[in-house]
Write an enzyme that holds these catalytic residues in place. Structure first.
Site, PDB file in Angstrom:
ATOM      1  N   ASP A  48       9.925 -15.096 -17.936  1.00 39.43           N
ATOM      2  CA  ASP A  48      11.131 -14.460 -18.455  1.00 39.43           C
ATOM      3  C   ASP A  48      11.459 -13.209 -17.647  1.00 39.43           C
ATOM      4  OD1 ASP A  48      12.954 -14.009 -21.125  1.00 39.43           O
ATOM      5  OD2 ASP A  48      12.185 -12.102 -20.380  1.00 39.43           O
ATOM      6  N   TYR A  53      16.376  -5.976 -15.382  1.00 43.27           N
ATOM      7  CA  TYR A  53      15.018  -5.551 -15.059  1.00 43.27           C
ATOM      8  C   TYR A  53      14.877  -5.157 -13.592  1.00 43.27           C
ATOM      9  CZ  TYR A  53      13.782  -7.997 -19.440  1.00 43.27           C
ATOM     10  OH  TYR A  53      13.716  -8.426 -20.741  1.00 43.27           O
ATOM     11  N   LYS A  82      18.873 -13.166 -17.751  1.00 40.56           N
ATOM     12  CA  LYS A  82      19.852 -12.677 -18.718  1.00 40.56           C
ATOM     13  C   LYS A  82      21.032 -11.977 -18.053  1.00 40.56           C
ATOM     14  CE  LYS A  82      15.839 -11.706 -21.616  1.00 40.56           C
ATOM     15  NZ  LYS A  82      14.847 -11.570 -20.530  1.00 40.56           N
ATOM     16  N   HIS A 115      22.166 -10.589 -22.782  1.00 43.23           N
ATOM     17  CA  HIS A 115      21.043  -9.675 -23.013  1.00 43.23           C
ATOM     18  C   HIS A 115      21.249  -8.792 -24.245  1.00 43.23           C
ATOM     19  CE1 HIS A 115      17.677  -7.466 -20.617  1.00 43.23           C
ATOM     20  NE2 HIS A 115      17.410  -7.495 -21.906  1.00 43.23           N
TER      21      HIS A 115
END
Length: 309
Positions: A48, A53, A82, A115
């Site tokens: 994931d 990120y 996401k 997200h």
């Protein structure tokens, strides 16, 4: 033993019960790259990540090299990424998806998620743009219409480059709003979930709508005291396992889980789970009666969590 259980999604596809979370796993020093390879070599079949990120490229490199070294093929694993809030404007969704796919470089994406139910004004190179007063720079053009963002995401299924669509951080009121207009019911809702925040009502609601729940921060998050909890330590001692393994063994009885680590030993142990008995599960369920805590709570400026409504 490696935990190989899967959950079936509302479209017939499956999602592994345990995946590697990569939030706050840096690209620096190849740490997230090595973590992904270690995970795949030790039985993980779900990785994931997210555009926000900032590590999709290294996660993708870890996946590609990990597949080669483990003798696996692309179809053997499940990969999630996401849509970032800065790409919440419907006109930006398709390009954002293609950018994530290009960074990952893994042929297709198994699960693409919204997200947050929030849209921020796009600003080049900035994932969380702020106003002068320090608040989040909300995109007034979208003005909270995450339903329109979802409609743009639904069109991605026609490309054949994504297998499942989902949402993250959606509370019941926002799910109710989304389902009024959605042509496709989200396959997954990824939320913070652990004994301090069991989210029982949300899990029940999602199950009633055919939406699978995935837990992020299943071990708690920064400044969590879960690992010191007396009940969890007693159960861990009885099974001769770590408290983290207890938490994850409890977690997979109610959702899939995404433990995050870059430590090779912890990555290995986090998928070595046990079967808890009914008494132990109930003892863990009862922890929230005296200790409730949400660790991940950004100040978005719009209602996100159940307690915001």
């Amino acid at each position: 033993m490696v935990y190989q259980k899967n959950f079936k999604l509302n479209n017939g596809n499956i999602i592994p019960a345990v995946g590697l979370g990569t939030w706050q796993s840096s690209e620096e020093n190849d740490s997230v790259y090595r973590a992904v390879k270690t995970a795949l070599a030790n039985g993980y079949r779900h990785i994931d990540t997210a555009m926000a990120y900032g590590n999709e490229a290294e996660v993708g490199r870890g996946i590609r090299d990990g597949l080669k070294e483990s003798g696996l093929s692309r179809k053997d694993i499940f990969v999630t990424t996401k849509l970032a809030p800065v790409h919440g404007r419907p006109s930006l969704v398709a390009k954002a998806f293609e950018d994530s796919l290009a960074k990952l470089d893994i042929e297709y994406i198994d699960l693409y998620m919204m997200h947050w139910p929030v849209a921020l004004n796009p600003e080049p190179g900035v994932m969380i743009p702020l106003r002068a007063d320090g608040s989040r720079d909300l995109d007034e053009q979208v003005n909270g219409r995450f339903e329109d963002t979802w409609a743009a995401m639904e069109k991605l299924l026609d490309t054949g480059k994504v297998k499942n669509l989902g949402v993250a951080n959606f509370a019941i009121p926002n799910l109710e709003r989304l389902l009024k207009t959605a042509k496709i019911i989200p396959a997954v809702n990824q939320v913070e979930l652990h004994p301090y925040l069991p989210q029982n009502k949300l899990i029940d609601y999602c199950q009633s709508k055919g939406i699978h729940v995935t837990a992020y921060s299943p071990l708690g998050s920064t400044q969590s005291t879960l690992l010191q909890d007396a009940t969890l330590n007693k159960i861990a001692e009885a099974h001769k396992i770590s408290v983290a393994q207890v938490l994850l063994s409890w977690g997979v009885t109610r959702s899939s889980v995404l433990p995050k680590s870059i430590n090779p030993d912890r990555i290995k142990s986090n998928i070595d789970l046990v079967e808890l008995n009914d008494k132990e599960i109930q003892e863990i369920n009862d922890i929230s009666k005296s200790n409730t805590k949400r660790f991940v709570r950004p100040a978005w400026g719009v209602p996100v969590f159940d307690e915001d409504f």
